[in-house]
Write a protein that holds these residues in place. Structure first.
Motif, PDB file in Angstrom:
ATOM      1  N   VAL A 112       0.919  -1.273  -0.071  1.00 41.57           N
ATOM      2  CA  VAL A 112       0.175  -0.144  -0.094  1.00 41.57           C
ATOM      3  C   VAL A 112       0.859   1.259   0.085  1.00 41.57           C
ATOM      4  O   VAL A 112       1.988   1.550   0.964  1.00 41.57           O
ATOM      5  CB  VAL A 112      -0.775  -0.002   1.117  1.00 41.57           C
ATOM      6  CG1 VAL A 112      -1.617   1.263   1.279  1.00 41.57           C
ATOM      7  CG2 VAL A 112      -1.717  -1.269   1.331  1.00 41.57           C
ATOM      8  N   ASN A 113       0.780   2.088  -0.972  1.00 43.81           N
ATOM      9  CA  ASN A 113       1.223   3.571  -1.013  1.00 43.81           C
ATOM     10  C   ASN A 113       0.329   4.566  -0.862  1.00 43.81           C
ATOM     11  O   ASN A 113      -0.917   4.523  -1.201  1.00 43.81           O
ATOM     12  CB  ASN A 113       1.827   3.617  -2.526  1.00 43.81           C
ATOM     13  CG  ASN A 113       2.909   2.543  -2.819  1.00 43.81           C
ATOM     14  OD1 ASN A 113       4.160   2.770  -2.643  1.00 43.81           O
ATOM     15  ND2 ASN A 113       2.614   1.333  -3.344  1.00 43.81           N
ATOM     16  N   VAL A 114       0.935   5.267   0.006  1.00 43.52           N
ATOM     17  CA  VAL A 114       0.358   6.564   0.282  1.00 43.52           C
ATOM     18  C   VAL A 114       1.047   7.901   0.052  1.00 43.52           C
ATOM     19  O   VAL A 114       2.112   7.789   0.657  1.00 43.52           O
ATOM     20  CB  VAL A 114      -0.186   6.671   1.850  1.00 43.52           C
ATOM     21  CG1 VAL A 114      -1.002   7.956   1.842  1.00 43.52           C
ATOM     22  CG2 VAL A 114      -1.339   5.452   2.143  1.00 43.52           C
ATOM     23  N   THR A 115       0.617   8.735  -0.739  1.00 48.10           N
ATOM     24  CA  THR A 115       1.516  10.103  -0.933  1.00 48.10           C
ATOM     25  C   THR A 115       0.770  11.299  -0.549  1.00 48.10           C
ATOM     26  O   THR A 115      -0.681  11.289  -0.639  1.00 48.10           O
ATOM     27  CB  THR A 115       1.863   9.936  -2.268  1.00 48.10           C
ATOM     28  OG1 THR A 115       0.791  10.207  -3.193  1.00 48.10           O
ATOM     29  CG2 THR A 115       2.655   8.656  -2.389  1.00 48.10           C
ATOM     30  N   PHE A 116       1.520  12.559  -0.450  1.00 49.64           N
ATOM     31  CA  PHE A 116       0.697  13.547  -0.015  1.00 49.64           C
ATOM     32  C   PHE A 116       1.362  14.746  -1.146  1.00 49.64           C
ATOM     33  O   PHE A 116       2.706  14.679  -1.165  1.00 49.64           O
ATOM     34  CB  PHE A 116       0.880  14.038   1.332  1.00 49.64           C
ATOM     35  CG  PHE A 116       0.369  13.285   2.437  1.00 49.64           C
ATOM     36  CD1 PHE A 116      -0.694  13.344   2.768  1.00 49.64           C
ATOM     37  CD2 PHE A 116       0.930  12.058   2.670  1.00 49.64           C
ATOM     38  CE1 PHE A 116      -1.557  12.625   3.614  1.00 49.64           C
ATOM     39  CE2 PHE A 116       0.358  11.025   3.402  1.00 49.64           C
ATOM     40  CZ  PHE A 116      -0.814  11.235   4.029  1.00 49.64           C
ATOM     41  N   ALA A 117       0.511  15.497  -1.811  1.00 48.55           N
ATOM     42  CA  ALA A 117       1.330  16.598  -2.597  1.00 48.55           C
ATOM     43  C   ALA A 117       0.649  17.696  -2.338  1.00 48.55           C
ATOM     44  O   ALA A 117      -0.737  18.165  -2.261  1.00 48.55           O
ATOM     45  CB  ALA A 117       0.969  16.146  -4.076  1.00 48.55           C
ATOM     46  N   ASP A 118       1.394  18.731  -1.766  1.00 45.75           N
ATOM     47  CA  ASP A 118       1.035  20.211  -1.348  1.00 45.75           C
ATOM     48  C   ASP A 118       0.601  21.008  -2.611  1.00 45.75           C
ATOM     49  O   ASP A 118       1.311  20.838  -3.436  1.00 45.75           O
ATOM     50  CB  ASP A 118       2.012  20.940  -0.741  1.00 45.75           C
ATOM     51  CG  ASP A 118       2.477  20.370   0.783  1.00 45.75           C
ATOM     52  OD1 ASP A 118       1.422  19.435   1.336  1.00 45.75           O
ATOM     53  OD2 ASP A 118       3.741  20.484   1.190  1.00 45.75           O
ATOM     54  N   SER A 119      -0.490  21.595  -2.431  1.00 45.40           N
ATOM     55  CA  SER A 119      -0.815  22.654  -3.503  1.00 45.40           C
ATOM     56  C   SER A 119      -0.938  23.944  -3.071  1.00 45.40           C
ATOM     57  O   SER A 119      -1.307  24.156  -1.845  1.00 45.40           O
ATOM     58  CB  SER A 119      -2.122  22.140  -4.061  1.00 45.40           C
ATOM     59  OG  SER A 119      -3.210  21.998  -3.323  1.00 45.40           O
ATOM     60  N   SER A 120      -0.921  25.034  -3.791  1.00 46.47           N
ATOM     61  CA  SER A 120      -1.160  26.526  -3.448  1.00 46.47           C
ATOM     62  C   SER A 120      -2.341  26.783  -4.214  1.00 46.47           C
ATOM     63  O   SER A 120      -2.990  26.215  -4.696  1.00 46.47           O
ATOM     64  CB  SER A 120       0.274  27.232  -3.977  1.00 46.47           C
ATOM     65  OG  SER A 120       0.042  27.506  -5.517  1.00 46.47           O
ATOM     66  N   ASN A 121      -2.397  28.224  -3.911  1.00 42.91           N
ATOM     67  CA  ASN A 121      -3.841  28.960  -4.267  1.00 42.91           C
ATOM     68  C   ASN A 121      -3.880  28.945  -5.695  1.00 42.91           C
ATOM     69  O   ASN A 121      -4.920  29.298  -6.417  1.00 42.91           O
ATOM     70  CB  ASN A 121      -3.850  30.137  -3.689  1.00 42.91           C
ATOM     71  CG  ASN A 121      -4.392  30.019  -2.199  1.00 42.91           C
ATOM     72  OD1 ASN A 121      -4.751  28.943  -1.794  1.00 42.91           O
ATOM     73  ND2 ASN A 121      -4.132  31.371  -1.378  1.00 42.91           N
ATOM     74  N   ASP A 122      -2.482  28.903  -6.461  1.00 41.18           N
ATOM     75  CA  ASP A 122      -2.474  28.880  -7.903  1.00 41.18           C
ATOM     76  C   ASP A 122      -2.507  27.727  -8.599  1.00 41.18           C
ATOM     77  O   ASP A 122      -2.131  27.538  -9.918  1.00 41.18           O
ATOM     78  CB  ASP A 122      -1.117  29.725  -8.246  1.00 41.18           C
ATOM     79  CG  ASP A 122      -1.233  30.794  -7.847  1.00 41.18           C
ATOM     80  OD1 ASP A 122      -1.867  31.693  -7.591  1.00 41.18           O
ATOM     81  OD2 ASP A 122       0.090  31.452  -7.427  1.00 41.18           O
ATOM     82  N   ASP A 123      -2.813  26.464  -7.986  1.00 44.05           N
ATOM     83  CA  ASP A 123      -2.518  25.054  -8.421  1.00 44.05           C
ATOM     84  C   ASP A 123      -3.997  24.609  -9.001  1.00 44.05           C
ATOM     85  O   ASP A 123      -3.766  23.471  -9.433  1.00 44.05           O
ATOM     86  CB  ASP A 123      -2.003  24.162  -7.393  1.00 44.05           C
ATOM     87  CG  ASP A 123      -0.349  24.469  -7.217  1.00 44.05           C
ATOM     88  OD1 ASP A 123       0.031  25.197  -8.232  1.00 44.05           O
ATOM     89  OD2 ASP A 123       0.080  23.930  -5.962  1.00 44.05           O
ATOM     90  N   GLU A 124      -5.086  25.053  -8.606  1.00 45.33           N
ATOM     91  CA  GLU A 124      -6.235  24.232  -8.966  1.00 45.33           C
ATOM     92  C   GLU A 124      -7.221  25.130  -9.663  1.00 45.33           C
ATOM     93  O   GLU A 124      -7.266  26.377  -9.558  1.00 45.33           O
ATOM     94  CB  GLU A 124      -6.917  23.813  -7.569  1.00 45.33           C
ATOM     95  CG  GLU A 124      -8.373  22.902  -7.998  1.00 45.33           C
ATOM     96  CD  GLU A 124      -8.614  22.283  -6.571  1.00 45.33           C
ATOM     97  OE1 GLU A 124      -9.719  21.763  -6.582  1.00 45.33           O
ATOM     98  OE2 GLU A 124      -7.532  22.129  -5.492  1.00 45.33           O
ATOM     99  N   PHE A 125      -7.660  24.483 -10.990  1.00 48.46           N
ATOM    100  CA  PHE A 125      -8.524  25.038 -11.840  1.00 48.46           C
ATOM    101  C   PHE A 125      -9.745  24.164 -12.106  1.00 48.46           C
ATOM    102  O   PHE A 125      -9.351  22.948 -12.200  1.00 48.46           O
ATOM    103  CB  PHE A 125      -8.042  25.434 -13.108  1.00 48.46           C
ATOM    104  CG  PHE A 125      -6.772  26.206 -12.780  1.00 48.46           C
ATOM    105  CD1 PHE A 125      -6.791  27.547 -13.136  1.00 48.46           C
ATOM    106  CD2 PHE A 125      -5.525  25.575 -12.727  1.00 48.46           C
ATOM    107  CE1 PHE A 125      -5.649  28.557 -12.811  1.00 48.46           C
ATOM    108  CE2 PHE A 125      -4.517  26.749 -12.230  1.00 48.46           C
ATOM    109  CZ  PHE A 125      -4.479  28.061 -12.506  1.00 48.46           C
ATOM    110  N   VAL A 126     -11.001  24.835 -12.224  1.00 49.48           N
ATOM    111  CA  VAL A 126     -11.981  23.846 -12.702  1.00 49.48           C
ATOM    112  C   VAL A 126     -12.639  24.872 -13.932  1.00 49.48           C
ATOM    113  O   VAL A 126     -12.950  25.793 -13.820  1.00 49.48           O
ATOM    114  CB  VAL A 126     -13.121  23.736 -11.850  1.00 49.48           C
ATOM    115  CG1 VAL A 126     -14.401  22.997 -12.114  1.00 49.48           C
ATOM    116  CG2 VAL A 126     -12.621  22.940 -10.580  1.00 49.48           C
ATOM    117  N   GLY A 127     -12.732  24.099 -15.084  1.00 46.64           N
ATOM    118  CA  GLY A 127     -13.394  24.722 -16.208  1.00 46.64           C
ATOM    119  C   GLY A 127     -12.503  25.973 -16.742  1.00 46.64           C
ATOM    120  O   GLY A 127     -12.801  26.857 -17.092  1.00 46.64           O
TER     121      GLY A 127
END
Length: 115
Positions: free
Chosen positions: A39-54
């Motif tokens: 079992v692999n569990v990973t974490f990726a930090d994101s910033s306010n500039d990293d997420e987009f929808v549409g």
């Protein structure tokens, strides 16, 4: 090989990551009847500039993408998701609303090409 990947806006600290990794590993091993060492569990930090929808920037949120071998029953998948959601709430203190569970065919094994 099961892979659970959190993406989050820097809201999960190191101790919480360790606790989540241990708990998710135990949940997967119990529900899927598999050994913990796969079992692999990973974490990726994101910033306010990293997420987009549409194509539009949105406020980052915590999400979990889970890739597991196909063949689990609906009950096993539901149980896994519910237990992970509960563990997240207990460990981090907030709700985990975005969980995607993707199934990979069991014959999706990489082998050496014949050339």
């Amino acid at each position: 090989m099961p892979v659970y990947r959190f993406s989050h806006p820097n809201v999960i600290n190191a101790d919480q990551r360790l606790a989540l990794a241990k708990k998710i590993t135990a949940i997967h091993a119990e529900v899927a009847a598999t050994p913990e060492h796969i079992v692999n569990v990973t974490f990726a930090d994101s910033s306010n500039d990293d997420e987009f929808v549409g194509g539009e920037r949105v406020t980052p949120r915590v999400r979990l993408h889970a890739n597991v071998k196909a063949g689990r029953t609906h009950d096993q998948k539901r149980q896994t998701i519910d237990k992970i959601r509960t563990a997240y709430q207990e460990i981090v203190g907030s709700e985990l609303n975005w969980i995607w569970l993707f199934e990979n065919p069991s014959d999706n094994n990489f082998t050496k090409p014949p050339y």
